[in-house]
Design a protein around this motif. Structure first.
Motif, PDB file in Angstrom:
ATOM      1  N   HIS A 100       0.831  -1.203   0.000  1.00  0.00           N
ATOM      2  CA  HIS A 100       0.000   0.000   0.000  1.00  0.00           C
ATOM      3  C   HIS A 100       0.869   1.258   0.000  1.00  0.00           C
ATOM      4  O   HIS A 100       0.613   2.199  -0.758  1.00  0.00           O
ATOM      5  N   ALA A 101       1.898   1.263   0.829  1.00  0.00           N
ATOM      6  CA  ALA A 101       2.805   2.416   0.880  1.00  0.00           C
ATOM      7  C   ALA A 101       3.519   2.602  -0.455  1.00  0.00           C
ATOM      8  O   ALA A 101       3.642   3.728  -0.948  1.00  0.00           O
ATOM      9  N   ASP A 102       3.983   1.503  -1.061  1.00  0.00           N
ATOM     10  CA  ASP A 102       4.654   1.591  -2.354  1.00  0.00           C
ATOM     11  C   ASP A 102       3.719   2.173  -3.412  1.00  0.00           C
ATOM     12  O   ASP A 102       4.140   3.002  -4.228  1.00  0.00           O
ATOM     13  N   GLN A 103       2.451   1.741  -3.390  1.00  0.00           N
ATOM     14  CA  GLN A 103       1.486   2.248  -4.362  1.00  0.00           C
ATOM     15  C   GLN A 103       1.268   3.753  -4.178  1.00  0.00           C
ATOM     16  O   GLN A 103       1.312   4.517  -5.141  1.00  0.00           O
ATOM     17  N   ILE A 104       1.050   4.172  -2.963  1.00  0.00           N
ATOM     18  CA  ILE A 104       0.795   5.577  -2.681  1.00  0.00           C
ATOM     19  C   ILE A 104       2.017   6.429  -2.966  1.00  0.00           C
ATOM     20  O   ILE A 104       1.935   7.461  -3.659  1.00  0.00           O
ATOM     21  N   LEU A 105       3.152   6.009  -2.479  1.00  0.00           N
ATOM     22  CA  LEU A 105       4.373   6.784  -2.679  1.00  0.00           C
ATOM     23  C   LEU A 105       4.805   6.741  -4.139  1.00  0.00           C
ATOM     24  O   LEU A 105       5.384   7.711  -4.638  1.00  0.00           O
ATOM     25  N   GLY A 106       4.538   5.625  -4.828  1.00  0.00           N
ATOM     26  CA  GLY A 106       4.865   5.525  -6.249  1.00  0.00           C
ATOM     27  C   GLY A 106       4.090   6.539  -7.070  1.00  0.00           C
ATOM     28  O   GLY A 106       4.616   7.111  -8.023  1.00  0.00           O
ATOM     29  N   VAL A 107       2.847   6.764  -6.692  1.00  0.00           N
ATOM     30  CA  VAL A 107       2.020   7.763  -7.372  1.00  0.00           C
ATOM     31  C   VAL A 107       2.651   9.140  -7.187  1.00  0.00           C
ATOM     32  O   VAL A 107       2.621   9.979  -8.089  1.00  0.00           O
ATOM     33  N   LYS A 108       3.247   9.373  -6.044  1.00  0.00           N
ATOM     34  CA  LYS A 108       3.857  10.674  -5.765  1.00  0.00           C
ATOM     35  C   LYS A 108       5.282  10.764  -6.313  1.00  0.00           C
ATOM     36  O   LYS A 108       5.934  11.785  -6.142  1.00  0.00           O
ATOM     37  N   GLY A 109       5.753   9.679  -6.943  1.00  0.00           N
ATOM     38  CA  GLY A 109       7.084   9.691  -7.554  1.00  0.00           C
ATOM     39  C   GLY A 109       8.213   9.576  -6.545  1.00  0.00           C
ATOM     40  O   GLY A 109       9.350   9.939  -6.842  1.00  0.00           O
ATOM     41  N   GLU A 110       7.927   9.034  -5.379  1.00  0.00           N
ATOM     42  CA  GLU A 110       8.951   8.951  -4.340  1.00  0.00           C
ATOM     43  C   GLU A 110       9.522   7.552  -4.163  1.00  0.00           C
ATOM     44  O   GLU A 110      10.395   7.352  -3.354  1.00  0.00           O
ATOM     45  N   VAL A 111       8.969   6.548  -4.850  1.00  0.00           N
ATOM     46  CA  VAL A 111       9.473   5.177  -4.687  1.00  0.00           C
ATOM     47  C   VAL A 111      10.179   4.762  -5.958  1.00  0.00           C
ATOM     48  O   VAL A 111       9.820   5.085  -7.044  1.00  0.00           O
TER      49      VAL A 111
END
Length: 111
Positions: A100-111
């Motif tokens: 879940h964190a990877d999905q959310i942070l990936g959307v923000k370009g941070e992962v």
């Protein structure tokens, strides 16, 4: 509002998770503390009071048990079948949290 006991909810605190994981191969208290420090590269340190409070809860819940090791001066603990199952369930819960964190942070370009 009363605090829920995470064990009753089928979830483990980080301390309980590492104690339970450490005694998949039976260990005594001091060795449990050393194993956790080494395994986590000293990111998690558990003192005796916290260790034995958590061990007491894990024993009462049936997730660990006393194991005879021939040394009457030390208590050695091992994980029960119920403890192994709880570890598996909690590990999957933690994996889902990371996804879940990877999905959310990936959307923000941070992962």
């Amino acid at each position: 509002m009363p605090r829920n006991d995470t064990l009753e909810m089928g979830e483990l605190t980080d301390t309980a998770f590492y104690i339970l994981l450490s005694v998949v191969e039976p260990k005594h208290g001091y060795l449990i503390m050393q194993w956790i420090e080494t395994t986590t590269a000293h990111r998690l340190t558990i003192g005796p009071a916290s260790l034995y409070t958590t061990i007491k809860k894990l024993l009462a819940a049936g997730f660990i048990e006393l194991v005879a090791d021939g040394d009457e001066k030390r208590k050695t603990y091992g994980t029960t079948a119920a403890g192994i199952e709880l570890l598996r369930q909690d590990t999957e819960r933690r994996r889902a949290m990371v996804r879940h964190a990877d999905q959310i942070l990936g959307v923000k370009g941070e992962v």
